[in-house]
Write a protein that holds these residues in place. Structure first.
Motif, PDB file in Angstrom:
ATOM      1  N   ILE A 283       0.837  -0.971   0.098  1.00  0.00           N
ATOM      2  CA  ILE A 283       0.102  -0.084  -0.007  1.00  0.00           C
ATOM      3  C   ILE A 283       0.953   1.112   0.051  1.00  0.00           C
ATOM      4  N   GLY A 284       0.615   2.295  -0.785  1.00  0.00           N
ATOM      5  CA  GLY A 284       1.320   3.338  -0.598  1.00  0.00           C
ATOM      6  C   GLY A 284       0.997   4.374  -1.831  1.00  0.00           C
ATOM      7  N   ALA A 285       1.605   5.465  -1.874  1.00  0.00           N
ATOM      8  CA  ALA A 285       1.574   6.552  -3.081  1.00  0.00           C
ATOM      9  C   ALA A 285       2.260   5.923  -4.302  1.00  0.00           C
ATOM     10  N   ALA A 286       2.911   4.937  -4.132  1.00  0.00           N
ATOM     11  CA  ALA A 286       3.939   4.305  -5.165  1.00  0.00           C
ATOM     12  C   ALA A 286       2.936   3.491  -5.901  1.00  0.00           C
ATOM     13  N   THR A 287       1.903   2.925  -5.337  1.00  0.00           N
ATOM     14  CA  THR A 287       0.828   2.079  -5.880  1.00  0.00           C
ATOM     15  C   THR A 287      -0.234   2.577  -6.663  1.00  0.00           C
ATOM     16  N   PRO A 288      -0.859   1.925  -7.588  1.00  0.00           N
ATOM     17  CA  PRO A 288      -1.862   2.530  -8.457  1.00  0.00           C
ATOM     18  C   PRO A 288      -3.196   2.832  -7.456  1.00  0.00           C
ATOM     19  N   ASN A 289      -3.412   2.284  -6.367  1.00  0.00           N
ATOM     20  CA  ASN A 289      -4.251   2.522  -5.402  1.00  0.00           C
ATOM     21  C   ASN A 289      -3.970   3.572  -4.494  1.00  0.00           C
ATOM     22  N   GLY A 290      -2.785   3.986  -4.264  1.00  0.00           N
ATOM     23  CA  GLY A 290      -2.500   5.054  -3.145  1.00  0.00           C
ATOM     24  C   GLY A 290      -2.529   4.459  -1.833  1.00  0.00           C
ATOM     25  N   TRP A 291      -2.472   5.171  -0.801  1.00  0.00           N
ATOM     26  CA  TRP A 291      -2.738   5.096   0.571  1.00  0.00           C
ATOM     27  C   TRP A 291      -4.014   4.641   1.058  1.00  0.00           C
ATOM     28  N   GLY A 292      -5.050   4.507   0.009  1.00  0.00           N
ATOM     29  CA  GLY A 292      -6.386   4.232   0.565  1.00  0.00           C
ATOM     30  C   GLY A 292      -6.626   2.729   0.303  1.00  0.00           C
ATOM     31  N   THR A 293      -6.186   2.036  -0.644  1.00  0.00           N
ATOM     32  CA  THR A 293      -6.667   0.537  -0.819  1.00  0.00           C
ATOM     33  C   THR A 293      -5.352  -0.170  -1.170  1.00  0.00           C
ATOM     34  N   PRO A 294      -5.093  -1.403  -0.291  1.00  0.00           N
ATOM     35  CA  PRO A 294      -4.187  -2.107  -0.290  1.00  0.00           C
ATOM     36  C   PRO A 294      -4.039  -2.802  -1.642  1.00  0.00           C
ATOM     37  N   THR A 295      -2.861  -3.577  -2.178  1.00  0.00           N
ATOM     38  CA  THR A 295      -3.058  -4.674  -3.044  1.00  0.00           C
ATOM     39  C   THR A 295      -2.277  -5.712  -2.547  1.00  0.00           C
TER      40      THR A 295
END
Length: 386
Positions: A283-295
């Motif tokens: 999870i985080g700003a580096a991911t497509p879902n940002g800090w709101g949704t985990p992958t």
């Protein structure tokens, strides 16, 4: 007419001068560098033992790169199998540190058995227990350069040296408990087989263990054993198998939360334990879902995979921050060992810890994220460019 000619000539001269300055700026002083001279190790055979993991195996020694001026330079020890070449972006590397490079200077770095063993296994994961031949070299990279810049100073590279190394299994450094159960066969192990079961490790070899176990069974049951057999096995003290936190011999331990990843702590001398279900997600700003949704990450059960029994994820990442989150309420996360935000080294096994700080992706791109939590004394994360 003469005035117009003068103005035209003057503009052409200025343009030529600007172009010349622009081209000259692409060739900074010291564009080329004299190569580094590697003076140790340049040969030899090394038999690495888990019992000596913290001891020095050799003192790496090399001369400074010469860029024509003092330059803050990061030096790396690189290693490949003797049959391979130092090409590509995924060369196994050990960071020797940062030094101010000055012509004529020499540098030294103590390398421990543990560090050299890790580098050897990165170069040859199947090299455990047998004497294998490897090539090593040192590379110096000037700090602060942009990867895309045409003005970058070239890396300084030492001559190659050939060594023979017998590596050990890194797990052998630490005491362990085995966790055999009915979930094993569906989770990349075997059912009720202490010699083919997940393990919990003791970081201090003091009888206190922790670790993650993926149980792919809707009604898991298991016990703990201190050896890969049923000698002195322990289960739940409560005859029903329901969690009480006390170990005994009465019953198999029967988690009520079904299939999933569990995190354990076990105090074997005190016969106590804890267990709780965990998610494993990025999870985080580096991911497509940002800090709101985990992958969520996937546990690899393919024996032929280089990431067997590790958590993996293929994802496009930006050059930004992230964490491994273990609970939705943020009470459990994994991050940098220092606890501060750090940029990870691509492809390296970056050591992380529970409760660590934010990690940062070194450059935007498509990555295979590999989380290795098999050994609680060495949780690590790799970002491998795809």
């Amino acid at each position: 007419m003469k005035s117009l000619f003068r103005k035209t000539f003057l503009l052409a001269f200025i343009a030529f001068g600007v172009l010349s300055c622009s081209e000259d700026s692409k060739d900074p002083i010291g564009k080329s560098s004299e190569n580094i001279t590697l003076s140790a190790p340049t040969s030899g055979s090394y038999t690495l033992l888990a019992s000596n993991a913290g001891e020095e195996v050799f003192l790496a020694s090399w001369t400074s790169a010469d860029f024509g001026y003092q330059a803050a330079t990061n030096y790396k020890l690189q290693m490949v199998k003797a049959s391979e070449t130092f090409t590509g972006t995924n060369i196994p590397t050990f960071d020797l540190g940062n030094y101010s490079s000055t012509a004529g200077a020499t540098f030294e770095k103590s390398i421990t058995v543990r560090q050299f063993n890790a580098l050897t296994l990165a170069a040859n994961p199947s090299g455990i227990g047998s004497a294998e031949s490897y090539k090593v070299r040192i590379v110096g990279v000037v700090g602060g350069q942009l990867n895309s810049s045409e003005n970058n100073l070239p890396d300084a590279i030492s001559q190659e040296a050939t060594v023979t190394v017998t590596a050990y299994d890194a797990f052998d450094e630490f005491d362990r408990l085995y966790v055999p159960g009915n979930y094993g066969g569906a989770s990349g192990f075997a059912d009720w087989a202490p010699d083919n079961a997940p393990k919990l490790f003791s970081k201090a070899n003091d009888g206190k263990y922790e670790g993650f176990v993926w149980m792919n069974n809707p009604s898991p049951e298991f016990k703990f054993t201190p050896v890969p057999s049923w000698t002195n096995d322990k289960g739940e003290n409560d005859p029903s198998g329901a969690f009480s936190g006390v170990l005994g011999t009465a019953s198999n331990i029967k988690p009520a939360d079904g299939a999933g990843t569990y995190f354990f702590t076990v105090n074997w001398p005190a016969l106590t334990y804890t267990m709780a279900k965990r998610q494993v997600a990025m999870i985080g700003a580096a991911t497509p879902n940002g800090w709101g949704t985990p992958t969520y990450m996937t546990f690899d059960t393919n024996p032929s995979s280089p990431y067997y029994r590790m958590f993996t994820l293929d994802l496009a990442l930006t050059q930004d921050e992230f964490l491994i989150r273990l609970k939705d309420d943020w009470s459990e996360k994994m991050g940098t060992l220092s606890g501060n935000m750090e940029t990870l080294a691509a492809t390296n096994a970056n050591v992380i810890k529970i409760g660590g700080g934010n990690m940062k992706v070194p450059a935007a791109g498509n990555y295979k994220i590999v989380l290795d939590v098999r050994n609680s004394a060495n949780y690590n994360l790799r970002l491998i460019p795809n």
